[in-house]
Scaffold this motif. Structure first.
Motif, PDB file in Angstrom:
ATOM      1  N   PRO A  14      24.940 -17.126   2.092  1.00 57.89           N
ATOM      2  CA  PRO A  14      24.685 -18.664   2.352  1.00 57.89           C
ATOM      3  C   PRO A  14      25.402 -19.306   1.337  1.00 57.89           C
ATOM      4  N   ASP A  15      26.206 -18.926   0.415  1.00 62.73           N
ATOM      5  CA  ASP A  15      26.917 -19.829  -0.476  1.00 62.73           C
ATOM      6  C   ASP A  15      28.295 -19.719  -0.432  1.00 62.73           C
ATOM      7  N   GLY A  16      28.761 -19.441   0.577  1.00 62.43           N
ATOM      8  CA  GLY A  16      30.013 -19.303   1.131  1.00 62.43           C
ATOM      9  C   GLY A  16      30.855 -17.996   0.406  1.00 62.43           C
ATOM     10  N   THR A  17      30.427 -16.959   0.390  1.00 64.51           N
ATOM     11  CA  THR A  17      30.789 -15.719  -0.080  1.00 64.51           C
ATOM     12  C   THR A  17      30.631 -14.686   0.986  1.00 64.51           C
ATOM     13  N   SER A  18      31.164 -13.741   0.898  1.00 66.92           N
ATOM     14  CA  SER A  18      31.100 -12.616   1.771  1.00 66.92           C
ATOM     15  C   SER A  18      30.853 -11.405   1.048  1.00 66.92           C
ATOM     16  N   LEU A  19      30.250 -10.308   1.685  1.00 67.00           N
ATOM     17  CA  LEU A  19      30.048  -8.977   1.163  1.00 67.00           C
ATOM     18  C   LEU A  19      30.547  -8.031   2.336  1.00 67.00           C
ATOM     19  N   GLU A  20      31.340  -6.726   1.398  1.00 65.83           N
ATOM     20  CA  GLU A  20      31.953  -5.781   2.136  1.00 65.83           C
ATOM     21  C   GLU A  20      31.161  -4.695   1.576  1.00 65.83           C
ATOM     22  N   PHE A  21      31.197  -3.362   2.315  1.00 66.72           N
ATOM     23  CA  PHE A  21      30.477  -2.169   1.976  1.00 66.72           C
ATOM     24  C   PHE A  21      31.628  -1.156   2.283  1.00 66.72           C
ATOM     25  N   CYS A  37      30.521  -2.015  -3.047  1.00 70.62           N
ATOM     26  CA  CYS A  37      30.199  -3.243  -2.521  1.00 70.62           C
ATOM     27  C   CYS A  37      30.979  -4.449  -3.178  1.00 70.62           C
ATOM     28  N   VAL A  38      31.791  -5.211  -2.302  1.00 69.86           N
ATOM     29  CA  VAL A  38      32.857  -6.297  -2.818  1.00 69.86           C
ATOM     30  C   VAL A  38      32.177  -7.454  -2.485  1.00 69.86           C
ATOM     31  N   ARG A  39      31.960  -8.251  -3.229  1.00 70.10           N
ATOM     32  CA  ARG A  39      31.518  -9.612  -2.902  1.00 70.10           C
ATOM     33  C   ARG A  39      32.442 -10.800  -3.603  1.00 70.10           C
ATOM     34  N   HIS A  40      32.920 -11.384  -2.519  1.00 67.33           N
ATOM     35  CA  HIS A  40      34.105 -12.329  -2.838  1.00 67.33           C
ATOM     36  C   HIS A  40      33.953 -13.698  -2.005  1.00 67.33           C
ATOM     37  N   ASP A  41      34.627 -14.786  -2.517  1.00 70.34           N
ATOM     38  CA  ASP A  41      34.509 -16.053  -1.773  1.00 70.34           C
ATOM     39  C   ASP A  41      35.313 -15.941  -0.685  1.00 70.34           C
ATOM     40  N   TYR A  42      35.428 -16.961   0.305  1.00 73.22           N
ATOM     41  CA  TYR A  42      36.387 -16.734   1.503  1.00 73.22           C
ATOM     42  C   TYR A  42      37.900 -16.897   0.945  1.00 73.22           C
ATOM     43  N   SER A  43      38.351 -17.585  -0.042  1.00 72.41           N
ATOM     44  CA  SER A  43      39.594 -17.954  -0.490  1.00 72.41           C
ATOM     45  C   SER A  43      39.892 -16.469  -1.162  1.00 72.41           C
ATOM     46  N   TRP A  44      39.194 -15.752  -1.649  1.00 71.69           N
ATOM     47  CA  TRP A  44      39.366 -14.432  -2.275  1.00 71.69           C
ATOM     48  C   TRP A  44      39.878 -14.910  -3.877  1.00 71.69           C
ATOM     49  N   ALA A  45      39.476 -16.155  -4.160  1.00 76.85           N
ATOM     50  CA  ALA A  45      40.147 -16.743  -5.740  1.00 76.85           C
ATOM     51  C   ALA A  45      39.331 -15.691  -6.592  1.00 76.85           C
ATOM     52  N   TRP A  46      38.273 -15.152  -6.403  1.00 74.98           N
ATOM     53  CA  TRP A  46      37.336 -14.176  -7.030  1.00 74.98           C
ATOM     54  C   TRP A  46      36.665 -13.063  -6.639  1.00 74.98           C
TER      55      TRP A  46
END
Length: 185
Positions: A14-21, A37-46
């Motif tokens: 919900p906070d504009g981030t995405s999870l990948e497994f 598990c990789v959690r990142h924001d949509y711009s991949w800044a972090w």
């Protein structure tokens, strides 16, 4: 028994981030199987990495890190290759991949070789027998193989390893010449 790790119905947070497994298979260094598990924001800044180990049945959570993706570039696809998870990014053209080493859980950015920097390049990422990343692309009936190597400055980059002309191989496999298959306008 099910383990629910992300919101029901989708992977978007919900906070504009995405999870990948990504599944980790046991390594030669006696690494147990697990899940990254990789959690990142949509711009991949972090990004933030968490690793679940089948040995300990627990999570190891790494600190948030900047991911070396310049503003304006967008994620296109990812590939898991041996001990690496690679994400392709493109702006106007595909210029680099973001690499997560699954032994160290460190991100690095690897620029693609100049001949492959084009719109819609034809390439595949792989791994050599000794565990280095390799990059294979086809352009103008030539197959080029690039292997990662550390330069004098210690930075990993792709260096040309071999080139193969495809005309003879193409004729052998298809029983026709490459020119026969090119559509004429």
């Amino acid at each position: 028994m099910a383990l629910f790790l992300h919101p029901k119905g989708h992977r978007d947070m919900p906070d504009g981030t995405s999870l990948e497994f990504h599944t980790l298979f046991p390594g030669e260094g006696q690494r147990p199987s697990g899940v990254v598990c990789v959690r990142h924001d949509y711009s991949w800044a972090w990004a933030r990495i968490a690793v679940f180990s089948s040995d300990t049945m627990g999570w190891q959570i790494f600190p948030e890190t900047a991911t070396l993706v310049p503003e304006g570039f967008e994620f296109t696809t990812h590939t898991m290759v041996g001990g690496f998870i690679c994400w392709e990014f493109e702006g106007v053209i595909t210029e680099f991949i973001l690499v997560l080493n699954t032994d160290t859980f460190q991100f690095s950015r690897m620029d693609l070789p100049a001949p492959s920097r084009e719109a819609d390049p034809k390439f595949k990422i792989g791994q050599t027998k000794d565990g280095r990343l390799c990059f294979v692309n086809e352009k103008e009936h030539t197959l080029s193989v690039w292997i990662s190597a550390a330069g004098d400055d210690g930075v990993e980059r792709f260096v040309l390893h071999k080139m193969f002309l495809l005309h003879a191989s193409f004729m052998e496999v298809t029983n026709c010449s490459a020119e026969d298959t090119i559509s004429r306008s």
